[in-house]
Motif scaffolding. Structure first.
Motif, PDB file in Angstrom:
ATOM      1  N   ALA A  57       0.715  -1.268   0.096  1.00 22.84           N
ATOM      2  CA  ALA A  57      -0.119   0.341   0.022  1.00 22.84           C
ATOM      3  C   ALA A  57       0.766   1.357   0.195  1.00 22.84           C
ATOM      4  O   ALA A  57       0.332   2.349  -0.511  1.00 22.84           O
ATOM      5  N   LEU A  58       1.947   1.128   0.556  1.00 25.71           N
ATOM      6  CA  LEU A  58       2.919   2.434   0.762  1.00 25.71           C
ATOM      7  C   LEU A  58       3.434   2.725  -0.600  1.00 25.71           C
ATOM      8  O   LEU A  58       3.527   3.732  -1.141  1.00 25.71           O
ATOM      9  N   GLY A  59       4.055   1.767  -1.283  1.00 24.65           N
ATOM     10  CA  GLY A  59       4.438   1.699  -2.762  1.00 24.65           C
ATOM     11  C   GLY A  59       3.481   2.251  -3.610  1.00 24.65           C
ATOM     12  O   GLY A  59       3.787   3.074  -4.664  1.00 24.65           O
ATOM     13  N   GLN A  60       2.155   1.712  -3.488  1.00 18.58           N
ATOM     14  CA  GLN A  60       1.155   1.935  -4.353  1.00 18.58           C
ATOM     15  C   GLN A  60       0.694   3.724  -4.018  1.00 18.58           C
ATOM     16  O   GLN A  60       0.472   4.255  -5.260  1.00 18.58           O
ATOM     17  N   ALA A  61       0.863   3.813  -3.053  1.00 20.70           N
ATOM     18  CA  ALA A  61       0.332   5.507  -2.625  1.00 20.70           C
ATOM     19  C   ALA A  61       1.209   6.311  -3.389  1.00 20.70           C
ATOM     20  O   ALA A  61       0.870   7.166  -3.962  1.00 20.70           O
ATOM     21  N   SER A  62       2.549   5.936  -3.324  1.00 19.40           N
ATOM     22  CA  SER A  62       3.601   6.700  -3.589  1.00 19.40           C
ATOM     23  C   SER A  62       3.272   6.753  -5.083  1.00 19.40           C
ATOM     24  O   SER A  62       3.722   8.104  -5.846  1.00 19.40           O
ATOM     25  N   THR A  63       3.181   5.890  -5.802  1.00 22.79           N
ATOM     26  CA  THR A  63       2.898   5.363  -7.267  1.00 22.79           C
ATOM     27  C   THR A  63       1.792   6.305  -7.746  1.00 22.79           C
ATOM     28  O   THR A  63       1.878   7.028  -8.747  1.00 22.79           O
ATOM     29  N   SER A  64       0.765   6.262  -6.703  1.00 23.74           N
ATOM     30  CA  SER A  64      -0.456   7.084  -7.074  1.00 23.74           C
ATOM     31  C   SER A  64      -0.159   8.553  -7.383  1.00 23.74           C
ATOM     32  O   SER A  64      -0.884   9.332  -8.041  1.00 23.74           O
ATOM     33  N   ILE A  65       0.573   9.244  -6.168  1.00 26.50           N
ATOM     34  CA  ILE A  65       1.014  10.618  -6.083  1.00 26.50           C
ATOM     35  C   ILE A  65       1.505  10.800  -7.354  1.00 26.50           C
ATOM     36  O   ILE A  65       1.397  11.916  -7.984  1.00 26.50           O
ATOM     37  N   LEU A  66       2.675  10.062  -7.892  1.00 23.65           N
ATOM     38  CA  LEU A  66       3.569  10.358  -8.880  1.00 23.65           C
ATOM     39  C   LEU A  66       2.650  10.482 -10.179  1.00 23.65           C
ATOM     40  O   LEU A  66       2.678  11.102 -11.029  1.00 23.65           O
ATOM     41  N   SER A  67       1.805   9.437 -10.259  1.00 22.83           N
ATOM     42  CA  SER A  67       1.055   9.329 -11.872  1.00 22.83           C
ATOM     43  C   SER A  67       0.109  10.337 -11.708  1.00 22.83           C
ATOM     44  O   SER A  67      -0.194  10.794 -12.887  1.00 22.83           O
ATOM     45  N   ALA A  68      -0.611  10.806 -10.758  1.00 20.25           N
ATOM     46  CA  ALA A  68      -1.548  11.747 -10.719  1.00 20.25           C
ATOM     47  C   ALA A  68      -0.964  12.961 -11.082  1.00 20.25           C
ATOM     48  O   ALA A  68      -1.843  13.906 -11.379  1.00 20.25           O
ATOM     49  N   ASN A  69       0.153  13.240 -10.844  1.00 25.48           N
ATOM     50  CA  ASN A  69       0.828  14.571 -10.770  1.00 25.48           C
ATOM     51  C   ASN A  69       2.031  14.810 -11.953  1.00 25.48           C
ATOM     52  O   ASN A  69       2.489  15.884 -12.176  1.00 25.48           O
ATOM     53  N   ALA A  70       2.351  13.712 -12.618  1.00 24.15           N
ATOM     54  CA  ALA A  70       3.351  13.829 -13.412  1.00 24.15           C
ATOM     55  C   ALA A  70       3.348  14.397 -14.781  1.00 24.15           C
ATOM     56  O   ALA A  70       4.368  15.095 -15.085  1.00 24.15           O
ATOM     57  N   ILE A  71       2.248  14.218 -15.399  1.00 17.70           N
ATOM     58  CA  ILE A  71       1.798  14.892 -16.591  1.00 17.70           C
ATOM     59  C   ILE A  71       1.978  16.338 -16.409  1.00 17.70           C
ATOM     60  O   ILE A  71       1.177  16.851 -15.443  1.00 17.70           O
ATOM     61  N   GLY A  72       2.674  17.141 -16.998  1.00 13.89           N
ATOM     62  CA  GLY A  72       2.839  18.485 -16.899  1.00 13.89           C
ATOM     63  C   GLY A  72       4.054  18.864 -16.023  1.00 13.89           C
ATOM     64  O   GLY A  72       4.439  19.988 -15.948  1.00 13.89           O
TER      65      GLY A  72
END
Length: 147
Positions: free
Chosen positions: A64-79
């Motif tokens: 869950a911690l790795g998934q949460a970090s991935t979620s924050i990355l993927s939601a904000n990386a474009i741009g």
């Protein structure tokens, strides 16, 4: 332990944007935690100048911690600029390993992972997404330089 897996962490882990793979990524990287076996694959494309992420796809097989970090990355990386992603990785690492302040800017939600600092065996899986993103950026830039 319950402080690690609070509601926002579980929400982030359950709502990861841009899952899958890009058909023709410029850069791609897979990072693996030797401690727990978690993996995160990041594929991305950059703008014409090679400075801003225009597309991203993630494939986390992590806690869950790795998934949460991935979620924050993927939601904000474009741009995001490549500098912003590198800075977020560095700030996340400093927050976890040396008591640094949480990242700011577009990746501010990484602050929800601050309790992970007290659990060193979980640092690697929490950092995977940003480590993979930086490696994917480096692969994209290297591919451009070789053309």
């Amino acid at each position: 332990m319950s402080e690690l897996y609070h509601n926002r962490i579980l929400e982030l882990a359950a709502g990861i944007a841009h899952l899958g793979e890009l058909q023709s990524p410029e850069g791609s990287a897979l990072k693996v935690s030797r401690i727990c076996g978690s993996t995160v694959q990041v594929s991305l494309n950059l703008d014409e100048a090679g400075e801003v992420v225009t597309q991203i796809a993630v494939d986390p097989k992590a806690c869950a911690l790795g998934q949460a970090s991935t979620s924050i990355l993927s939601a904000n990386a474009i741009g995001a600029t490549i500098g912003e992603i590198r800075s977020a990785r560095d700030a996340l690492s400093a927050m976890l390993k040396s008591g640094g302040p949480p990242p700011e800017g577009r990746f501010w939600e990484l602050r929800h992972l601050e309790p992970v600092a007290d659990y060193p065996p979980r640092h690697a899986s929490t950092l995977l997404a940003f480590e993979a993103a930086v490696a994917a950026i480096e692969a994209a830039l290297a591919a451009r330089a070789s053309v």
